[in-house]
Design a protein around this motif. Structure first.
Motif, PDB file in Angstrom:
ATOM      1  N   GLY A 160       0.802  -1.213   0.000  1.00  0.00           N
ATOM      2  CA  GLY A 160       0.000   0.000   0.000  1.00  0.00           C
ATOM      3  C   GLY A 160       0.839   1.269   0.000  1.00  0.00           C
ATOM      4  N   GLU A 161       2.157   1.114   0.068  1.00  0.00           N
ATOM      5  CA  GLU A 161       3.050   2.265  -0.004  1.00  0.00           C
ATOM      6  C   GLU A 161       3.216   2.690  -1.459  1.00  0.00           C
ATOM      7  OE1 GLU A 161       6.205   1.440   3.523  1.00  0.00           O
ATOM      8  OE2 GLU A 161       5.809  -0.232   2.177  1.00  0.00           O
ATOM      9  N   ALA A 162       3.789   3.878  -1.663  1.00  0.00           N
ATOM     10  CA  ALA A 162       3.964   4.401  -3.015  1.00  0.00           C
ATOM     11  C   ALA A 162       4.706   3.392  -3.886  1.00  0.00           C
ATOM     12  CB  ALA A 162       4.732   5.717  -2.969  1.00  0.00           C
ATOM     13  N   GLY A 163       4.144   3.103  -5.048  1.00  0.00           N
ATOM     14  CA  GLY A 163       4.741   2.140  -5.964  1.00  0.00           C
ATOM     15  C   GLY A 163       4.293   0.717  -5.722  1.00  0.00           C
ATOM     16  N   HIS A 164       3.538   0.497  -4.626  1.00  0.00           N
ATOM     17  CA  HIS A 164       3.107  -0.871  -4.267  1.00  0.00           C
ATOM     18  C   HIS A 164       1.643  -0.874  -3.839  1.00  0.00           C
ATOM     19  CE1 HIS A 164       7.315  -2.106  -4.469  1.00  0.00           C
ATOM     20  NE2 HIS A 164       7.603  -1.047  -3.751  1.00  0.00           N
TER      21      HIS A 164
END
Length: 324
Positions: free
Chosen positions: A70-74
């Motif tokens: 859920g982090e940026a890029g994921h």
């Protein structure tokens, strides 16, 4: 006796084949529970402190598990997103420009196009005709090319009107007269810089990723790009800083006409978000640990799959985690 043995063998083979078919058709069975060192976390939405490891415990035995933090890029929701919506970003073309060994006004020009298909790099006649007949848009005045030898100007050109379109960038070196030295031009650190309005996050498309090609309209080696008098030199386009340079020609030499043309670029393109494959068919996995170190809200997604030539089955489990 012989017939009885054949019947037994046939029956065994059929049982084995039936077992294989059942295995190939097996639907995925999968569930996830979350916990921290303090205990089990109830439900699919919860809060944790930054730096606290979260353990995700699995039940079932899927062939594959992919984890999106859920982090940026994921982010799972962006796994098929290859284009940033045009209203969410601003876009600028940046580069440094410097003439050397004299100046001739308008000896370097800048054009753009949203419908140029790109040069072949193989057929000079076809490429030349295509370039000459194309309806380019000149934006030289926005580039602010330096008018003083050995003086660098910084160019910043707003590209917002081209978001969502395939943009071709073209430099035309055309001194138009040869009574003076046809100058060198040096273009340094050319890139397209995109900024997300919501977060200020910056991404870049560098010159080395734009597929620049050259064509010399008056040379027998039109696609030569390794320098020399009146020749574009792209040997340092992938260096830091990147450099694209065309060498000067002495006065009274034939007038040069050289183009430097990028591939068509979707300037608000983005790489799709990716998950991490944490389990393969040959691996047993009962749990997975992950630690969030930055405050925020993250949608964690596990994708469990059974996948083979005969069958596909998938279960998705989602947690919304607030990190304090």
């Amino acid at each position: 006796m012989k017939n009885k043995s054949l019947i037994i063998l046939f029956t065994a083979v059929m049982i084995a084949l039936t077992g294989c078919e059942n295995e190939l058709d097996r639907s995925v069975d999968f569930d996830v529970k979350a916990s921290t060192p303090a205990g089990v976390l109830a439900g699919s939405s919860f809060s944790v402190d930054a730096g606290t490891p979260v353990t995700f415990s699995f039940s079932g035995d899927p062939d594959f598990i992919t984890f999106f933090s859920g982090e940026a890029g994921h982010e799972y929701s962006k796994k098929d997103l290859f284009e940033v919506p045009a209203d969410e970003i601003t876009s600028v073309l940046k580069f440094d420009n410097m003439p050397q060994y004299g100046t001739i006004p308008n000896s370097l020009k800048l054009f753009v196009s949203t419908d140029f298909t790109g040069i072949t790099g193989k057929d000079k006649v076809a490429d030349s005709i295509m370039i000459v007949n194309h309806q380019w848009k000149e934006i030289s005045s926005s580039a602010g090319f330096s008018a003083t030898s050995n003086t660098t100007n910084k160019s910043e050109i707003n590209l917002n009107e081209y978001l969502g379109k395939k943009l071709t960038i073209a430099f035309k070196y055309d001194p138009q007269q040869n009574t003076a030295t046809q100058p060198t031009w040096v273009l340094t650190d050319l890139l397209i810089e995109n900024t997300l309005k919501s977060s200020g996050t910056i991404s870049q498309i560098k010159a080395s990723a734009m597929g620049f090609k050259v064509i010399d309209m008056v040379s027998k080696t039109p696609y030569k790009n390794d320098g020399g008098s009146g020749v574009w030199d792209l040997r340092n386009i992938d260096k830091s800083p990147s450099v694209m340079r065309i060498q000067s020609s002495p006065s009274n030499q034939p007038i040069n006409e050289d183009w430097l043309i990028s591939n068509p670029i979707l300037i608000n393109s983005r790489p799709a978000d990716k998950g991490v494959g944490i389990k393969k068919m040959s691996v047993d996995m009962e749990s997975y640990n992950y630690t969030f170190n930055t405050s925020g809200t993250y949608t964690v997604t596990f994708v469990a799959r059974n996948s083979n030539i005969e069958h596909f089955s998938e279960i998705i489990k989602v947690f919304v985690i607030t990190v304090n």
